[in-house]
Design a protein around this motif. Structure first.
Motif, PDB file in Angstrom:
ATOM      1  N   ASP A  99     -34.426  23.868  13.269  1.00 14.96           N
ATOM      2  CA  ASP A  99     -35.085  23.087  14.326  1.00 14.96           C
ATOM      3  C   ASP A  99     -35.331  21.644  13.865  1.00 14.96           C
ATOM      4  N   ALA A 100     -35.689  21.486  12.591  1.00 15.44           N
ATOM      5  CA  ALA A 100     -35.906  20.141  12.060  1.00 15.44           C
ATOM      6  C   ALA A 100     -34.617  19.333  12.094  1.00 15.44           C
ATOM      7  N   TYR A 101     -33.503  19.969  11.770  1.00 23.71           N
ATOM      8  CA  TYR A 101     -32.220  19.276  11.801  1.00 23.71           C
ATOM      9  C   TYR A 101     -31.860  18.841  13.219  1.00 23.71           C
ATOM     10  N   LEU A 117     -32.190  14.484   2.552  1.00 28.34           N
ATOM     11  CA  LEU A 117     -32.662  15.840   2.267  1.00 28.34           C
ATOM     12  C   LEU A 117     -34.185  15.872   2.214  1.00 28.34           C
ATOM     13  N   LEU A 118     -34.792  14.823   1.645  1.00 29.19           N
ATOM     14  CA  LEU A 118     -36.250  14.739   1.653  1.00 29.19           C
ATOM     15  C   LEU A 118     -36.776  14.608   3.081  1.00 29.19           C
ATOM     16  N   ARG A 119     -36.074  13.859   3.900  1.00 31.17           N
ATOM     17  CA  ARG A 119     -36.472  13.752   5.314  1.00 31.17           C
ATOM     18  C   ARG A 119     -36.405  15.120   5.998  1.00 31.17           C
ATOM     19  N   LEU A 120     -35.390  15.883   5.665  1.00 30.03           N
ATOM     20  CA  LEU A 120     -35.250  17.212   6.257  1.00 30.03           C
ATOM     21  C   LEU A 120     -36.404  18.129   5.827  1.00 30.03           C
ATOM     22  N   VAL A 121     -36.793  18.045   4.568  1.00 31.49           N
ATOM     23  CA  VAL A 121     -37.918  18.859   4.085  1.00 31.49           C
ATOM     24  C   VAL A 121     -39.198  18.479   4.826  1.00 31.49           C
ATOM     25  N   GLU A 122     -39.446  17.174   4.965  1.00 30.72           N
ATOM     26  CA  GLU A 122     -40.640  16.730   5.681  1.00 30.72           C
ATOM     27  C   GLU A 122     -40.603  17.172   7.135  1.00 30.72           C
ATOM     28  N   ARG A 177     -41.573  20.791   7.619  1.00 30.94           N
ATOM     29  CA  ARG A 177     -43.021  21.033   7.657  1.00 30.94           C
ATOM     30  C   ARG A 177     -43.550  20.880   9.076  1.00 30.94           C
ATOM     31  N   SER A 178     -43.154  19.800   9.727  1.00 36.11           N
ATOM     32  CA  SER A 178     -43.601  19.575  11.110  1.00 36.11           C
ATOM     33  C   SER A 178     -43.085  20.670  12.028  1.00 36.11           C
ATOM     34  N   SER A 179     -41.846  21.052  11.828  1.00 37.70           N
ATOM     35  CA  SER A 179     -41.264  22.106  12.655  1.00 37.70           C
ATOM     36  C   SER A 179     -41.982  23.440  12.431  1.00 37.70           C
ATOM     37  N   TYR A 180     -42.389  23.690  11.190  1.00 37.50           N
ATOM     38  CA  TYR A 180     -43.119  24.937  10.890  1.00 37.50           C
ATOM     39  C   TYR A 180     -44.422  24.980  11.672  1.00 37.50           C
ATOM     40  N   TYR A 181     -45.146  23.854  11.718  1.00 40.55           N
ATOM     41  CA  TYR A 181     -46.392  23.821  12.486  1.00 40.55           C
ATOM     42  C   TYR A 181     -46.128  24.085  13.956  1.00 40.55           C
TER      43      TYR A 181
END
Length: 419
Positions: free
Chosen positions: A65-67, A150-155, A158-162
């Motif tokens: 979803d973040a991607y 890749l760091l942007r994807l990790v961040e 986190r937002s997508s998880y919330y």
């Protein structure tokens, strides 16, 4: 003034022509170089990043979803693959190492369950994601185009998880506990695997200035060698076979020494970048081959192109070669991919493999191309030497005839004066 009036009709047009040609030369070459990087950040989507979901739960879904939110021209393309294609996590690292992908990210197995347990108990959140990249493969562009994204994807994960699971966590977790609250505020922990870290300052020279030096170095030596040979009459007093042998020995020794010194200063300024002695020797050998190819190139071109026009050849050859190494072809317009045929590009591909411990294996492509330049260049250089010696003999013959004519005229004038 009389002399100026005599040479002016030919001198001025020649000077103006060269003035204009050199301006055009630099303009065209620099436009070519700049064009390779024009809007390169809008081509990051040509860089492929592998994604494997071993978690198969909320964290794995959050990555995808973040991607979806980041997807675009300026973000690498995420290639989804099943865990059956890459059953082991080491398989993903090997895929990046082989150069099939510029990077990879995977959701660790059991990551969502571990995070749920950490929220309930207050223990530290487990590592949910792992991302892989190779820092030695075009270091500047890898860091900007792969590592940073890749760091942007990790961040974003986190937002997508919330968004996907935040309300459920709030309803079921005792957030009055400082430990549980800490896990909730930072739920996605990521681990980095950099196949070959390349953080030292001199890395910016490896695919830029360092690719120009083997070219300039051979041209300067060729100028000196031709000047010395002409001064001592080697082209007229020795056979073309003898000249070829002398030049072969000189070229091997010069490029052998030059490549050794180039490898030495790379090693001397590598800071804490760990490379073994065997990689020093392999680097030395590939740089020797590259330098000898450039020597043959200038040995051939200086035999047929007048020295006043060699600046056009040298600058264009240098710009073409460095443009093929300065950035990945995925970030260039497709036209510039003809640079695969250039020796500097292929030499740099081999250097990446050497420095990263065997990753990015392109020997099947690089060595045939480089040896083609070398093998074809040797007989052409021999032919060029024959042409050079014949031209020198012809020039000497013409000079001797002119001298005899002048001597004959002087004798005739002397006889007339005596009478």
């Amino acid at each position: 003034m009389r002399a100026w009036k005599e040479i002016r009709p030919q001198f001025l047009p020649a000077m103006i022509t060269m003035f204009l040609l050199l301006q055009v030369l630099f303009l065209v070459n620099m436009c070519y170089l700049y064009a390779t990087q024009f809007r390169s950040t809008a081509r990051y989507h040509n860089l492929s990043v592998l994604y494997v979901d071993y978690d198969r739960d909320v964290i794995g879904k959050s990555v995808f979803d973040a991607y979806q939110g980041l997807q675009g021209d300026s973000f690498p393309t995420l290639r989804l693959a099943s865990s059956t294609e890459y059953p082991q996590e080491d398989d993903i690292r090997e895929a990046v190492c082989r150069g099939e992908y510029w990077g990879a990210v995977y959701a660790n197995p059991g990551g969502s369950e571990g995070l749920a347990s950490a929220l309930a108990t207050g223990y530290r959140a487990p590592t949910s994601l792992t991302y892989v990249w190779n820092g030695v493969r075009y270091p500047v562009f890898s860091q900007a185009g792969i590592y940073a994204n890749l760091l942007r994807l990790v961040e974003a994960t986190r937002s997508s998880y919330y968004s996907n699971n935040g309300s459920a966590v709030v309803a079921s977790t005792d957030l009055s506990s400082p430990a549980s609250l800490g896990v909730f505020l930072n739920p996605i922990q990521a681990k980095e695997i950099n196949i070959k870290g390349t953080e030292h300052g001199t890395r910016v020279f490896y695919n830029t200035v360092s690719m120009v030096m083997p070219i300039i170095q051979q041209f300067f030596f060729m100028l000196a060698l031709n000047g010395i040979s002409t001064r001592f009459g080697a082209f007229t007093r020795l056979s073309w076979k003898a000249n070829s042998l002398i030049r072969l020995i000189a070229s091997i020794l010069y490029t052998f020494t030059g490549s050794l010194l180039m490898t030495s200063y790379i090693w001397a300024y590598r800071e804490d970048w760990r490379l073994s002695g065997s990689r020093f020797v392999l680097t030395w050998m590939i740089l020797w081959l590259l330098m000898h190819i450039n020597f043959l190139f200038f040995d051939i071109t200086t035999a047929f192109i007048p020295i006043q026009f060699m600046s056009f050849v040298v600058l264009t050859w240098a710009i073409f070669n460095v443009a093929s190494t300065i950035s990945p072809f995925e970030l260039n317009p497709e036209f510039f991919r003809w640079g695969y045929a250039l020796p500097s590009h292929e030499a740099y591909q081999v250097l990446i493999q050497i420095w990263s411990g065997g990753c990015n294996n392109r020997l099947y492509q690089a060595l045939p191309i480089m040896f083609s330049w070398w093998i074809i260049g040797i007989p052409i250089a021999v032919y060029a030497m024959q042409h050079r010696c014949k031209a020198a003999m012809s020039e000497q013959g013409a000079s001797d005839r002119m001298r005899l004519e002048r001597n004959s005229e002087a004798r005739n004038i002397g006889r007339i004066n005596e009478k």
